[in-house]
Design a protein around this motif. Structure first.
Motif, mmCIF file in Angstrom:
data_model
loop_
_atom_site.group_PDB
_atom_site.id
_atom_site.type_symbol
_atom_site.label_atom_id
_atom_site.label_comp_id
_atom_site.label_asym_id
_atom_site.label_seq_id
_atom_site.Cartn_x
_atom_site.Cartn_y
_atom_site.Cartn_z
ATOM 1 N N THR A 1 32.591 32.768 37.059
ATOM 2 C CA THR A 1 33.578 33.257 38.028
ATOM 3 C C THR A 1 34.164 32.088 38.806
ATOM 4 O O THR A 1 33.599 30.996 38.840
ATOM 5 N N LYS B 1 31.874 42.112 35.168
ATOM 6 C CA LYS B 1 32.141 41.531 36.483
ATOM 7 C C LYS B 1 33.621 41.549 36.851
ATOM 8 O O LYS B 1 33.974 41.203 37.991
ATOM 9 N N GLU C 1 36.232 37.958 43.579
ATOM 10 C CA GLU C 1 36.153 36.813 42.690
ATOM 11 C C GLU C 1 36.861 37.144 41.388
ATOM 12 O O GLU C 1 37.037 38.310 41.031
ATOM 13 N N VAL D 1 36.991 36.471 37.165
ATOM 14 C CA VAL D 1 36.185 36.024 36.037
ATOM 15 C C VAL D 1 36.935 34.938 35.288
ATOM 16 O O VAL D 1 38.165 34.895 35.267
#
Length: 487
Positions: free
Chosen positions: A161, A380, A386, A388
């Protein structure tokens, strides 16, 4: 037949969950080193990175090792007037990698990468990537190129990330002013000139052209943002000589001061007046002074998570009196004309590398492959704070439409010095050399000094402080306690 079919399905499921039938059933320990350990940090790290892998690979046990125990730092006491011991983060990481029981995987921040490669602390990953045909084709160029640039073109770490910022702009304010909106890779001066064109109105009805961040700021801090983007330093790498009396610094101070004098950026005074009026009218400010989300600033620099704030405001617009959601988009942050491919707002804080002295390098590589693989990225990619590192799974938040490439195009700025953090730790009184800048910059805004006159005085006063620090690193006042913060 039913029993046989059930057993066959169960065996297949177990094989999938264990990473394949060829994996050894012997229990192995994989030691992961992080900068800050402690009772709060370890559970967070396990939840984010290891719990899933451990469930899928029951023969792997993770041991999380902190180079610095945050609890020790937090509860450390010292004598009055004495600076608490501040360990050198890099040296502590180095000890963890080279000691008698070295960790296998190390997780660290981008500003340590070059030193680690120069000190031969990390295993080069390029041969492993080639050997396993690990696909990096869809990695965000910002991420992969930034990592390689710190390793002389070689790959010594990967990060699942990253975080990034962009220049947010208000479409309506530009349309109302009849001004063309900003574009990617605009130079700072071009953005400032654009801001002048779109700023309008008087008094409490003033709409501003630009803000260095979402909140009102003082001019000196704005000069710090701008100078950092241009890779300028306040003092040399040893903290012994001021570097502010230069043409480049003069350009920074003159540019930012003119924005304040021309009322292109909002000031503390304006914000105080606005908040006072809101209070007198018996209202409240659900945006806590965020001028862009109010529709009063045409351009501002914000991180990726700001998108979620804008979306929440729009989703709840009907509950807010007289509120009209901002019609916005993004472009890259302004760039230095000397390096237009690099931006100052890319953060690679979860780099993962293999210790060159790893005792379990094979499992270390398998773990790094997993956390940097497509399945993990897909899972994610739901994060709203955040991004990826695999571009395939970078999708706009909440079905919105905006220029996603603005967050991924520029390479991260390299650290201005590998010893920058050491100076603040070894010379805690060095903040005194920065202090004159606040009052002197205000004098530039008030036009009682020119930018060059103010910088010349800052150089003189700052050098006097730096000279004093050679014999008393605390500056005589015990310094300022700098506590490490957990991620």
């Amino acid at each position: 037949m039913l029993l046989g079919l059930t057993l066959a399905l169960l065996v297949g499921l177990l094989a999938a969950c264990s990473g394949g039938s060829n994996e050894s059933s012997e229990t192995r320990v994989l030691r992961i080193g992080v900068l800050y350990g402690g009772s709060d940090n370890e559970p967070y790290f396990r939840q984010q990175y290891t719990d899933m892998y451990e469930m899928m690979h029951p023969n792997i046990q993770f041991e999380i090792v902190g180079a610095i125990n945050y609890d020790d730092q937090r509860f450390q006491t010292s004598e009055p007037g004495k600076q608490p011991d501040q360990p050198d983060p890099y040296e502590k990481m180095k000890e963890m990698l080279t000691g008698q029981n070295p960790v296998d995987v190390v997780v660290f921040d981008y500003n340590m990468l070059r030193r680690m490669t120069q000190d031969n602390l990390l295993t080069q990953l390029d041969p492993l990537v080639t050997q396993d045909k690990f696909d990096l084709a869809d990695y965000v160029p910002t991420v992969i190129e930034g990592i390689k640039s710190a390793g002389d073109g070689n790959l010594y770490a990967l990060t699942p990330t990253f975080s990034s910022s962009a220049l947010f702009y208000n479409k309506k304010l530009f349309a109302d002013a009849g001004v063309t909106p900003p574009t990617d890779k605009m130079e700072w001066q071009d953005v400032f000139n654009l801001a002048r064109q779109v700023a309008s109105g008087e008094g409490e009805n003033r709409n501003f052209g630009f803000s260095f961040n979402r909140w009102s700021s003082d001019g000196f801090n704005d000069t710090q943002v701008y100078s950092a983007a241009l890779q300028l330093k306040m003092w040399d790498d040893k903290g012994e000589k001021m570097l502010v009396n230069s043409d480049e610094w003069e350009g920074v101070w003159s540019s930012v001061a003119s924005l304040y004098k021309e009322k292109v950026v909002p000031t503390h005074e304006f914000m105080n007046q606005l908040n006072q009026k809101i209070g007198e009218d018996g209202g409240t400010d659900p945006f806590y002074g965020d001028m862009f989300i109010k529709g009063r600033v045409a351009m501002t620099i914000g991180d990726y998570g700001y998108i979620n704030e804008l979306k929440r405001a729009a989703d709840n617009a009907s509950k807010i009196k007289d509120y009209v959601p901002v019609d916005w988009d993004v472009v890259t942050v302004p760039v230095n004309p000397k390096d237009p491919e690099t931006g100052g707002n890319i953060y690679l804080s979860q780099l993962m590398g293999i210790n060159s002295k790893a005792q379990n390098d094979k499992d270390a590589w398998e773990f790094i492959k997993f956390t940097n693989g497509k399945d993990w990225a897909k899972l994610k990619s739901r994060s709203v704070y955040e991004m990826v590192a695999r571009k395939e799974f970078l999708k706009p938040i909440g079905g919105l439409q905006y220029n996603m490439d603005a967050f991924t195009t520029l390479k991260p700025l390299p650290p201005t010095s590998s010893d920058a953090d050491n100076i603040w730790r070894d010379k805690p009184g060095i903040w005194e050399a920065q202090q004159p800048g606040y009052e002197l910059f205000q004098e530039v805004i008030n036009e009682t000094k020119t930018a060059r006159e103010a910088l010349t005085e800052w150089e003189t006063r700052g050098n006097a402080v730096l000279e004093k620090l050679k014999t008393d690193p605390t500056g005589g006042g015990g310094g300022v306690e700098v506590m490490p913060m957990p991620r």
